[in-house]
Motif scaffolding. Structure first.
Motif, PDB file in Angstrom:
ATOM      1  N   HIS A 150       0.810  -1.221   0.000  1.00  0.00           N
ATOM      2  CA  HIS A 150       0.000   0.000   0.000  1.00  0.00           C
ATOM      3  C   HIS A 150       0.846   1.275   0.000  1.00  0.00           C
ATOM      4  N   GLU A 151       2.117   1.132  -0.330  1.00  0.00           N
ATOM      5  CA  GLU A 151       3.027   2.278  -0.348  1.00  0.00           C
ATOM      6  C   GLU A 151       3.099   2.866  -1.751  1.00  0.00           C
ATOM      7  N   GLU A 152       3.447   4.133  -1.840  1.00  0.00           N
ATOM      8  CA  GLU A 152       3.660   4.744  -3.155  1.00  0.00           C
ATOM      9  C   GLU A 152       5.144   5.020  -3.364  1.00  0.00           C
ATOM     10  N   ALA A 153       5.767   5.720  -2.426  1.00  0.00           N
ATOM     11  CA  ALA A 153       7.212   5.949  -2.483  1.00  0.00           C
ATOM     12  C   ALA A 153       7.881   4.880  -1.628  1.00  0.00           C
ATOM     13  N   VAL A 154       8.818   4.160  -2.217  1.00  0.00           N
ATOM     14  CA  VAL A 154       9.417   3.032  -1.502  1.00  0.00           C
ATOM     15  C   VAL A 154      10.945   3.075  -1.564  1.00  0.00           C
ATOM     16  N   THR A 155      11.550   2.435  -0.583  1.00  0.00           N
ATOM     17  CA  THR A 155      12.982   2.160  -0.585  1.00  0.00           C
ATOM     18  C   THR A 155      13.121   0.668  -0.358  1.00  0.00           C
ATOM     19  N   ILE A 156      13.813  -0.002  -1.277  1.00  0.00           N
ATOM     20  CA  ILE A 156      14.051  -1.435  -1.070  1.00  0.00           C
ATOM     21  C   ILE A 156      15.541  -1.716  -1.212  1.00  0.00           C
ATOM     22  N   PHE A 157      15.976  -2.700  -0.466  1.00  0.00           N
ATOM     23  CA  PHE A 157      17.375  -3.107  -0.474  1.00  0.00           C
ATOM     24  C   PHE A 157      17.489  -4.279  -1.438  1.00  0.00           C
ATOM     25  N   THR A 158      18.476  -4.216  -2.320  1.00  0.00           N
ATOM     26  CA  THR A 158      18.515  -5.179  -3.418  1.00  0.00           C
ATOM     27  C   THR A 158      19.786  -6.020  -3.438  1.00  0.00           C
ATOM     28  N   HIS A 159      19.682  -7.113  -4.167  1.00  0.00           N
ATOM     29  CA  HIS A 159      20.821  -7.993  -4.437  1.00  0.00           C
ATOM     30  C   HIS A 159      20.753  -8.344  -5.915  1.00  0.00           C
ATOM     31  N   LEU A 160      21.822  -8.057  -6.638  1.00  0.00           N
ATOM     32  CA  LEU A 160      21.871  -8.295  -8.078  1.00  0.00           C
ATOM     33  C   LEU A 160      22.656  -9.572  -8.359  1.00  0.00           C
ATOM     34  N   ILE A 161      22.056 -10.447  -9.138  1.00  0.00           N
ATOM     35  CA  ILE A 161      22.740 -11.664  -9.579  1.00  0.00           C
ATOM     36  C   ILE A 161      22.911 -11.565 -11.087  1.00  0.00           C
ATOM     37  N   VAL A 162      24.169 -11.629 -11.523  1.00  0.00           N
ATOM     38  CA  VAL A 162      24.472 -11.551 -12.947  1.00  0.00           C
ATOM     39  C   VAL A 162      24.834 -12.949 -13.429  1.00  0.00           C
ATOM     40  N   ARG A 163      24.051 -13.431 -14.390  1.00  0.00           N
ATOM     41  CA  ARG A 163      24.326 -14.727 -15.015  1.00  0.00           C
ATOM     42  C   ARG A 163      24.605 -14.494 -16.487  1.00  0.00           C
ATOM     43  N   GLU A 164      25.050 -15.534 -17.127  1.00  0.00           N
ATOM     44  CA  GLU A 164      25.352 -15.433 -18.553  1.00  0.00           C
ATOM     45  C   GLU A 164      24.125 -15.027 -19.363  1.00  0.00           C
ATOM     46  N   ASP A 165      22.960 -15.512 -18.964  1.00  0.00           N
ATOM     47  CA  ASP A 165      21.740 -15.275 -19.732  1.00  0.00           C
ATOM     48  C   ASP A 165      20.792 -14.240 -19.124  1.00  0.00           C
ATOM     49  N   ALA A 166      21.129 -13.703 -17.942  1.00  0.00           N
ATOM     50  CA  ALA A 166      20.203 -12.756 -17.313  1.00  0.00           C
ATOM     51  C   ALA A 166      20.868 -11.965 -16.191  1.00  0.00           C
ATOM     52  N   HIS A 167      20.304 -10.785 -15.934  1.00  0.00           N
ATOM     53  CA  HIS A 167      20.645  -9.991 -14.754  1.00  0.00           C
ATOM     54  C   HIS A 167      19.386 -10.000 -13.894  1.00  0.00           C
ATOM     55  N   LEU A 168      19.468 -10.580 -12.704  1.00  0.00           N
ATOM     56  CA  LEU A 168      18.301 -10.730 -11.839  1.00  0.00           C
ATOM     57  C   LEU A 168      18.453  -9.849 -10.603  1.00  0.00           C
ATOM     58  N   LEU A 169      17.439  -9.022 -10.357  1.00  0.00           N
ATOM     59  CA  LEU A 169      17.466  -8.115  -9.225  1.00  0.00           C
ATOM     60  C   LEU A 169      16.437  -8.587  -8.194  1.00  0.00           C
ATOM     61  N   TYR A 170      16.907  -8.815  -6.971  1.00  0.00           N
ATOM     62  CA  TYR A 170      16.040  -9.259  -5.883  1.00  0.00           C
ATOM     63  C   TYR A 170      15.931  -8.121  -4.872  1.00  0.00           C
ATOM     64  N   GLY A 171      14.707  -7.836  -4.429  1.00  0.00           N
ATOM     65  CA  GLY A 171      14.487  -6.709  -3.519  1.00  0.00           C
ATOM     66  C   GLY A 171      13.863  -7.134  -2.206  1.00  0.00           C
TER      67      GLY A 171
END
Length: 193
Positions: free
Chosen positions: A40-61
């Motif tokens: 139910h938020e509009e402005a958000v701050t999330i902490f992320t972890h980026l996983i870089v693979r050969e076929d994709a860049h995946l961002l987890y929040g």
């Protein structure tokens, strides 16, 4: 590496969200706990972890740094990938995972879909000494609270209340009343269901 996003929440679903940061929309995989926090938020701050693979860049929040830290520790265990890590964080709270690891409770970890006995034991062995000591002290002080919570959840299950929905309500009650007794927890949870 992208470590945090602050912006406008454009779309949100139980497994992902789109966050607009100065005109750039980031697709972020999120846990159910984060979904509940951001819904139910509009402005958000999330902490992320980026996983870089050969076929994709995946961002987890994640809604909290603790949740991100637990996820990062989980995926460092051999045999636990990002999908399993997100499933664990969606099924159990960060503190429940940390408590299970600290108290070597294999059954709690096995309650997560896709986590078998061997994987649960490996998680405990690999992460028991890697948990933040402040978190462990916090967990040990909450043992009494967990006993009351477990008894109250059992009582509500007998009354036919689904454990998941009761637990979410009860966690909020325990945040306001950390020393709540079983009877109080049952009554307050029933009022809010």
């Amino acid at each position: 590496m992208i470590t945090q996003l602050r912006g406008k929440l454009i779309e949100i679903y139980p497994t992902n969200a789109v966050i607009d940061c100065n005109g750039v929309g980031y697709w972020v995989n999120i846990s159910l706990n984060t979904f509940s926090t951001l819904e139910h938020e509009e402005a958000v701050t999330i902490f992320t972890h980026l996983i870089v693979r050969e076929d994709a860049h995946l961002l987890y929040g994640f809604a909290t740094k603790l949740e991100r830290e637990i996820f990062q520790k989980l995926i460092s265990v051999n045999g636990v990938g990002p999908a399993s890590g997100m499933m664990m964080i969606s099924t159990l709270s960060s503190k429940e995972i940390a408590t299970a690891i600290a108290s070597e409770d294999v059954k709690i970890l096995q309650s997560v879909k896709g986590i078998g006995a061997k994987t649960a034991q490996r998680i405990i062995i690999d992460l028991k000494d890697k948990l933040d000591q402040n978190l462990i002290l916090d967990i040990n002080s909450g043992v009494v609270k967990n006993k009351s919570k477990n008894e109250a959840l059992s009582a509500l299950e007998v009354l036919g209340i689904p454990k998941k929905s009761a637990e979410k309500i009860m966690d909020k009650i325990l945040q306001e009343n950390p020393d709540a007794e079983v009877e109080f927890l049952v009554k307050e949870t029933l009022k809010k269901i």
